[in-house]
Design a protein around this motif. Structure first.
Motif, PDB file in Angstrom:
ATOM      1  N   ARG A  58      -0.618  -2.730   5.250  1.00 23.91           N
ATOM      2  CA  ARG A  58      -1.552  -1.272   5.265  1.00 23.91           C
ATOM      3  C   ARG A  58      -1.354  -1.140   6.863  1.00 23.91           C
ATOM      4  O   ARG A  58      -2.041  -1.788   7.604  1.00 23.91           O
ATOM      5  CB  ARG A  58      -2.649  -1.399   4.537  1.00 23.91           C
ATOM      6  N   SER A  59      -0.905   0.365   7.050  1.00 27.94           N
ATOM      7  CA  SER A  59      -1.081   0.502   8.406  1.00 27.94           C
ATOM      8  C   SER A  59      -1.823   1.996   8.733  1.00 27.94           C
ATOM      9  O   SER A  59      -1.415   2.945   7.502  1.00 27.94           O
ATOM     10  CB  SER A  59       0.312   0.893   9.224  1.00 27.94           C
ATOM     11  N   THR A  60      -2.747   2.308   9.497  1.00 27.45           N
ATOM     12  CA  THR A  60      -3.279   3.555   9.785  1.00 27.45           C
ATOM     13  C   THR A  60      -2.882   3.965  11.024  1.00 27.45           C
ATOM     14  O   THR A  60      -2.948   3.476  12.056  1.00 27.45           O
ATOM     15  CB  THR A  60      -4.633   3.374   9.760  1.00 27.45           C
ATOM     16  N   HIS A  61      -2.146   5.080  11.192  1.00 26.86           N
ATOM     17  CA  HIS A  61      -1.655   5.889  12.372  1.00 26.86           C
ATOM     18  C   HIS A  61      -1.073   4.959  13.168  1.00 26.86           C
ATOM     19  O   HIS A  61      -1.128   4.864  14.389  1.00 26.86           O
ATOM     20  CB  HIS A  61      -2.786   6.645  13.028  1.00 26.86           C
ATOM     21  N   GLY A  62      -0.140   4.063  12.806  1.00 26.78           N
ATOM     22  CA  GLY A  62       0.717   3.148  13.416  1.00 26.78           C
ATOM     23  C   GLY A  62      -0.036   1.847  14.038  1.00 26.78           C
ATOM     24  O   GLY A  62       0.832   0.998  14.496  1.00 26.78           O
ATOM     25  N   GLN A  63      -1.330   1.613  13.467  1.00 27.50           N
ATOM     26  CA  GLN A  63      -1.987   0.413  13.742  1.00 27.50           C
ATOM     27  C   GLN A  63      -1.795  -0.419  12.311  1.00 27.50           C
ATOM     28  O   GLN A  63      -2.341  -0.014  11.330  1.00 27.50           O
ATOM     29  CB  GLN A  63      -3.388   0.640  14.165  1.00 27.50           C
ATOM     30  N   LEU A  64      -1.449  -1.618  12.323  1.00 28.41           N
ATOM     31  CA  LEU A  64      -1.452  -2.564  11.341  1.00 28.41           C
ATOM     32  C   LEU A  64      -2.896  -3.015  11.114  1.00 28.41           C
ATOM     33  O   LEU A  64      -3.519  -3.423  11.979  1.00 28.41           O
ATOM     34  CB  LEU A  64      -0.691  -3.949  11.471  1.00 28.41           C
ATOM     35  N   ASP A  65      -3.351  -2.726   9.708  1.00 28.84           N
ATOM     36  CA  ASP A  65      -4.729  -3.115   9.597  1.00 28.84           C
ATOM     37  C   ASP A  65      -4.792  -4.426   8.662  1.00 28.84           C
ATOM     38  O   ASP A  65      -5.475  -5.345   9.181  1.00 28.84           O
ATOM     39  CB  ASP A  65      -5.409  -1.849   8.300  1.00 28.84           C
ATOM     40  N   THR A  66      -4.005  -4.550   7.638  1.00 31.90           N
ATOM     41  CA  THR A  66      -3.909  -5.811   6.905  1.00 31.90           C
ATOM     42  C   THR A  66      -2.556  -6.302   6.326  1.00 31.90           C
ATOM     43  O   THR A  66      -1.605  -5.427   6.182  1.00 31.90           O
ATOM     44  CB  THR A  66      -4.948  -5.900   5.659  1.00 31.90           C
ATOM     45  N   ILE A  67      -2.491  -7.421   6.011  1.00 28.30           N
ATOM     46  CA  ILE A  67      -1.236  -7.977   5.189  1.00 28.30           C
ATOM     47  C   ILE A  67      -1.860  -8.922   4.496  1.00 28.30           C
ATOM     48  O   ILE A  67      -2.865  -9.887   4.730  1.00 28.30           O
ATOM     49  CB  ILE A  67      -0.315  -8.833   6.101  1.00 28.30           C
ATOM     50  N   VAL A  68      -1.670  -8.643   2.865  1.00 29.56           N
ATOM     51  CA  VAL A  68      -2.225  -9.694   1.960  1.00 29.56           C
ATOM     52  C   VAL A  68      -0.930 -10.044   1.121  1.00 29.56           C
ATOM     53  O   VAL A  68      -0.038  -9.241   0.761  1.00 29.56           O
ATOM     54  CB  VAL A  68      -3.198  -8.796   1.209  1.00 29.56           C
ATOM     55  N   VAL A  69      -1.017 -11.240   0.386  1.00 25.98           N
ATOM     56  CA  VAL A  69      -0.079 -11.646  -0.301  1.00 25.98           C
ATOM     57  C   VAL A  69      -0.277 -11.063  -1.810  1.00 25.98           C
ATOM     58  O   VAL A  69      -1.504 -11.066  -2.342  1.00 25.98           O
ATOM     59  CB  VAL A  69      -0.265 -13.156  -0.551  1.00 25.98           C
ATOM     60  N   ILE A  70       0.540 -10.614  -2.561  1.00 23.43           N
ATOM     61  CA  ILE A  70       0.415 -10.075  -3.742  1.00 23.43           C
ATOM     62  C   ILE A  70       0.796 -11.000  -4.907  1.00 23.43           C
ATOM     63  O   ILE A  70       1.653 -11.965  -5.008  1.00 23.43           O
ATOM     64  CB  ILE A  70       1.684  -8.921  -4.251  1.00 23.43           C
ATOM     65  N   PRO A  71      -0.422 -11.197  -5.635  1.00 24.10           N
ATOM     66  CA  PRO A  71      -0.376 -12.568  -6.701  1.00 24.10           C
ATOM     67  C   PRO A  71       0.743 -12.161  -7.649  1.00 24.10           C
ATOM     68  O   PRO A  71       1.137 -11.133  -7.753  1.00 24.10           O
ATOM     69  CB  PRO A  71      -1.686 -12.200  -7.351  1.00 24.10           C
ATOM     70  N   GLU A  72       1.329 -13.131  -8.264  1.00 20.04           N
ATOM     71  CA  GLU A  72       2.336 -13.282  -9.093  1.00 20.04           C
ATOM     72  C   GLU A  72       2.066 -12.488 -10.583  1.00 20.04           C
ATOM     73  O   GLU A  72       3.204 -11.714 -10.695  1.00 20.04           O
ATOM     74  CB  GLU A  72       2.693 -14.569  -9.542  1.00 20.04           C
ATOM     75  N   ASN A  73       0.795 -12.204 -10.841  1.00 27.01           N
ATOM     76  CA  ASN A  73       0.595 -11.406 -12.144  1.00 27.01           C
ATOM     77  C   ASN A  73       0.042 -10.118 -11.702  1.00 27.01           C
ATOM     78  O   ASN A  73      -0.238  -9.240 -12.469  1.00 27.01           O
ATOM     79  CB  ASN A  73      -0.302 -12.308 -12.874  1.00 27.01           C
ATOM     80  N   SER A  74       0.315  -9.527 -10.374  1.00 27.79           N
ATOM     81  CA  SER A  74      -0.250  -8.259 -10.033  1.00 27.79           C
ATOM     82  C   SER A  74       0.620  -7.158 -10.429  1.00 27.79           C
ATOM     83  O   SER A  74       1.651  -7.129 -10.848  1.00 27.79           O
ATOM     84  CB  SER A  74      -0.102  -8.063  -8.563  1.00 27.79           C
ATOM     85  N   MET A  75       0.027  -6.067 -10.853  1.00 29.22           N
ATOM     86  CA  MET A  75       0.739  -4.769 -11.185  1.00 29.22           C
ATOM     87  C   MET A  75       1.215  -4.165  -9.998  1.00 29.22           C
ATOM     88  O   MET A  75       2.212  -3.299 -10.263  1.00 29.22           O
ATOM     89  CB  MET A  75      -0.485  -3.735 -11.877  1.00 29.22           C
ATOM     90  N   LEU A  76       1.112  -4.701  -9.041  1.00 28.71           N
ATOM     91  CA  LEU A  76       1.799  -4.268  -7.666  1.00 28.71           C
ATOM     92  C   LEU A  76       3.508  -4.687  -7.634  1.00 28.71           C
ATOM     93  O   LEU A  76       4.186  -4.187  -7.023  1.00 28.71           O
ATOM     94  CB  LEU A  76       1.095  -4.580  -6.382  1.00 28.71           C
TER      95      LEU A  76
END
Length: 83
Positions: A58-76
């Motif tokens: 997730r980035s806000t106006h060009g600045q990286l805020d977070t990087i998260v692992v998407i769990p295997e059973n996620s709706m994402l």
């Protein structure tokens, strides 16, 4: 997030690689990197030795805020066969 971008520059006839065919090699790419100032979520993935990993950045106006692992059973995670 950066992207490689380029402009094209026409070469003078004497600098073109094949004088018999002057249209071949008539342009040269001028490369540069450009900041996209990305705002939003960016999903990416990779694998190693059969292990599949998916991430959400997730980035806000060009600045990286977070990087998260998407769990295997996620709706994402995309459903197989769906684009």
């Amino acid at each position: 997030m950066m992207i490689e971008d380029h402009d094209w520059e026409e070469l003078p006839l004497e600098e073109r690689p094949i004088s018999k065919f002057p249209m071949l090699g008539s342009f040269k790419a001028i490369n540069r990197w450009r900041d996209l100032e990305f705002h939003g979520d960016f999903q990416f993935y990779g694998g190693e030795r059969g292990d599949w990993h998916e991430y959400l950045a997730r980035s806000t106006h060009g600045q990286l805020d977070t990087i998260v692992v998407i769990p295997e059973n996620s709706m994402l995670r995309p459903v197989s066969g769906r684009v």
